[in-house]
Design a protein around this motif. Structure first.
Motif, short mmCIF file in Angstrom:
data_model
loop_
_atom_site.label_atom_id
_atom_site.label_comp_id
_atom_site.label_asym_id
_atom_site.label_seq_id
_atom_site.Cartn_x
_atom_site.Cartn_y
_atom_site.Cartn_z
N GLY A 79 0.77 8.41 14.45
CA GLY A 79 0.92 6.97 14.32
C GLY A 79 0.80 6.49 12.89
N LYS A 80 1.11 7.36 11.91
CA LYS A 80 0.91 7.02 10.50
C LYS A 80 2.18 6.47 9.84
CE LYS A 80 -3.33 8.73 10.01
NZ LYS A 80 -4.48 8.07 9.42
N ALA A 81 3.34 6.93 10.29
CA ALA A 81 4.56 6.63 9.55
C ALA A 81 4.87 5.14 9.53
CB ALA A 81 5.74 7.40 10.13
N ALA A 82 4.72 4.49 10.67
CA ALA A 82 5.12 3.08 10.76
C ALA A 82 4.10 2.16 10.14
CB ALA A 82 5.34 2.70 12.22
N LYS A 83 2.81 2.51 10.21
CA LYS A 83 1.77 1.62 9.75
C LYS A 83 0.71 2.40 9.00
CE LYS A 83 -1.51 -1.89 11.36
NZ LYS A 83 -2.09 -2.57 12.54
N PRO A 84 0.71 2.34 7.66
CA PRO A 84 -0.28 3.08 6.89
C PRO A 84 -1.69 2.56 7.20
CG PRO A 84 1.49 2.26 5.48
CD PRO A 84 1.65 1.60 6.82
N THR A 85 -2.67 3.45 7.16
CA THR A 85 -4.03 3.04 7.39
C THR A 85 -4.62 2.40 6.16
OG1 THR A 85 -4.95 5.13 6.63
CG2 THR A 85 -4.32 5.01 8.94
N THR A 86 -5.72 1.67 6.34
CA THR A 86 -6.36 1.01 5.21
C THR A 86 -6.98 2.01 4.25
OG1 THR A 86 -8.37 0.82 6.52
CG2 THR A 86 -6.87 -1.06 6.51
N LYS A 87 -7.06 3.27 4.68
CA LYS A 87 -7.62 4.29 3.80
C LYS A 87 -6.80 4.44 2.54
CE LYS A 87 -9.60 8.93 4.08
NZ LYS A 87 -9.73 10.12 4.90
N ALA A 88 -5.49 4.19 2.64
CA ALA A 88 -4.63 4.32 1.47
C ALA A 88 -5.01 3.33 0.39
CB ALA A 88 -3.16 4.11 1.87
N SER A 89 -5.47 2.15 0.79
CA SER A 89 -5.83 1.13 -0.20
C SER A 89 -7.04 1.53 -1.00
CB SER A 89 -6.09 -0.20 0.52
OG SER A 89 -7.21 -0.06 1.39
N ASN A 90 -7.83 2.50 -0.49
CA ASN A 90 -9.01 2.95 -1.20
C ASN A 90 -8.77 4.22 -1.99
OD1 ASN A 90 -10.54 0.88 -0.08
ND2 ASN A 90 -10.94 2.08 1.78
N SER A 91 -7.51 4.70 -2.00
CA SER A 91 -7.22 6.00 -2.59
C SER A 91 -7.52 6.02 -4.08
CB SER A 91 -5.76 6.38 -2.34
OG SER A 91 -4.89 5.45 -2.94
N GLN B 42 0.84 -1.18 0.00
CA GLN B 42 0.00 0.00 0.00
C GLN B 42 0.88 1.24 0.00
OE1 GLN B 42 -2.47 -0.36 3.43
NE2 GLN B 42 -3.81 -1.88 2.52
N VAL B 43 0.50 2.20 -0.81
CA VAL B 43 1.27 3.43 -0.88
C VAL B 43 0.89 4.32 0.30
CG1 VAL B 43 -0.46 4.54 -2.36
CG2 VAL B 43 1.90 5.37 -2.37
N GLN B 44 1.87 4.97 0.88
CA GLN B 44 1.64 6.01 1.88
C GLN B 44 1.50 7.33 1.16
OE1 GLN B 44 4.99 5.18 4.73
NE2 GLN B 44 3.49 5.92 6.21
N CYS B 45 0.40 8.03 1.39
CA CYS B 45 0.15 9.27 0.66
C CYS B 45 -0.23 10.38 1.62
CB CYS B 45 -0.96 9.05 -0.37
SG CYS B 45 -1.28 10.49 -1.41
N TYR B 46 0.50 11.49 1.54
CA TYR B 46 0.23 12.67 2.35
C TYR B 46 0.08 13.88 1.43
CZ TYR B 46 1.82 9.89 6.35
OH TYR B 46 1.94 8.92 7.30
N GLN C 197 -9.40 13.34 0.07
CA GLN C 197 -10.09 12.17 0.58
C GLN C 197 -9.28 10.89 0.35
OE1 GLN C 197 -13.83 11.31 -1.35
NE2 GLN C 197 -14.64 10.23 0.43
N GLY C 198 -8.49 10.86 -0.71
CA GLY C 198 -7.73 9.67 -1.05
C GLY C 198 -6.39 9.54 -0.36
N THR C 199 -6.05 10.50 0.50
CA THR C 199 -4.74 10.45 1.19
C THR C 199 -4.85 9.74 2.53
OG1 THR C 199 -5.10 12.58 2.30
CG2 THR C 199 -4.06 12.63 0.11
N ASP C 200 -3.71 9.30 3.05
CA ASP C 200 -3.66 8.79 4.42
C ASP C 200 -3.91 9.94 5.40
OD1 ASP C 200 -2.61 5.85 4.51
OD2 ASP C 200 -1.50 6.84 2.92
N LYS C 201 -3.35 11.11 5.08
CA LYS C 201 -3.54 12.27 5.93
C LYS C 201 -3.20 13.52 5.13
CE LYS C 201 -4.34 14.50 9.79
NZ LYS C 201 -5.71 14.53 10.38
N PHE C 202 -4.03 14.54 5.27
CA PHE C 202 -3.70 15.83 4.66
C PHE C 202 -3.49 16.86 5.76
CE2 PHE C 202 -8.33 15.94 4.99
CZ PHE C 202 -8.58 17.20 5.49
N PHE C 203 -2.62 17.82 5.46
CA PHE C 203 -2.29 18.87 6.43
C PHE C 203 -2.59 20.23 5.82
CE2 PHE C 203 0.58 15.38 7.61
CZ PHE C 203 0.24 15.23 8.95
N ILE C 204 -3.20 21.09 6.61
CA ILE C 204 -3.39 22.49 6.26
C ILE C 204 -2.22 23.26 6.88
CG2 ILE C 204 -4.88 24.52 6.52
CD1 ILE C 204 -7.24 22.52 6.85
#
Length: 282
Positions: free
Chosen positions: A266-278, A21-25, A160-167
């Motif tokens: 807690g994102k860096a070590a273990k990507p969330t399943t949200k990335a698989s739906n990106s 799974q890709v990690q996407c920020y 919506q398709g990222t693991d996490k977005f930052f403002i």
């Protein structure tokens, strides 16, 4: 014949997608000059191996500032992303063409950035852009997206398709107001999670801000992700030389502060399943 050709391409691409799974920020500036592009580069550096002589070939920065992107300039690269051509002929896009349009640093870090142009961002087709990001996601382990400040028709889908977005904003009254309003709008209109989403950049004793951190915490509440130190000499030196921050200073406070934010999430070590739906979301 065209339908058959598209089907063949789809079959080939579906069999070559990686299992990982890709990690996407993504970094979305609330105001101009907040440092979102600098943090995008710093994030790509943090997500990549840090050992000596290690390769960053599995990491990619996507600069979606269509008209005025700076990522390629900051890294001393020639932007090769011919987005206007793909918008007019999206059927040409595949993994091979995307590889041609990537720019790479000697350490392997890939950058997808378009040359400066006057193509209105609104003309960029959402489906075409989604397909571009899908193919990029299948080629890399880590992907960082530098978002434009002006909201586009495709902005919400990408966030919506990222693991996490930052403002990203600054430690000023106007900067905090813009960040809070933007977070409120994203939450209300698109129901996206904006908790721990605001990064206050250029913070610290060199920022010369009359707004204290306690006031920032009070203003943003649980939307505050953290603070990133203001190191203008470091960032200016890195940009002038086309280097990563860690190549100028191996242990620098900008990357260290950003690392603390990621660790808290807690994102860096273990990507969330949200990335698989990106892919489907973008």
């Amino acid at each position: 014949d065209e339908v058959i050709q598209f089907c063949k391409q789809a079959v080939v691409q579906s069999t070559t997608v990686r299992d990982a799974q890709v990690q996407c920020y993504a970094f979305l500036p609330a105001i101009g000059g907040a440092g979102a592009s600098t943090l995008s580069i710093a994030m790509a550096s943090l997500l990549s191996p840090t050992r000596k002589n290690s390769s960053m070939s599995r990491s990619c920065i996507v600069d979606l500032n269509i008209q005025s992107g700076t990522i390629a300039d900051y890294l001393d690269l020639s932007p090769n992303f011919q987005l206007e051509e793909l918008t007019e002929a999206p059927e040409r896009l595949d993994g091979h063409l995307l590889e041609v349009m990537l720019s790479r640093k000697p350490n392997g870090l890939a950058v997808l950035a378009a040359p400066q142009n006057l193509l209105p961002a609104a003309r960029v087709d959402q489906l075409t852009l989604g397909r571009i990001l899908d193919i990029a996601a299948s080629k890399f382990d880590h992907m960082v997206i530098d978002m434009p400040r002006v909201w586009q028709p495709w902005t919400a889908s990408i966030l919506q398709g990222t693991d996490k977005f930052f403002i990203v904003t600054e430690q000023t009254v106007s900067g905090l107001r813009h960040a809070k309003r933007l977070a409120d709008l994203i939450d209300e209109q698109f129901s996206l999670d904006t908790s721990q989403s605001v990064i206050v950049s250029k913070s610290g004793r060199w920022s010369r801000s009359s707004v204290g951190r306690s006031q920032v915490k009070q203003a943003l509440g649980d939307r505050l992700a953290g603070f990133v130190s203001n190191r203008p000499n470091l960032t200016r030196d890195a940009q002038n030389r086309g280097l990563l921050l860690r190549e100028v200073s191996r242990t620098n406070s900008v990357e260290r502060d950003l690392q603390k934010i990621i660790q808290r999430l807690g994102k860096a070590a273990k990507p969330t399943t949200k990335a698989s739906n990106s892919k489907s979301k973008v």
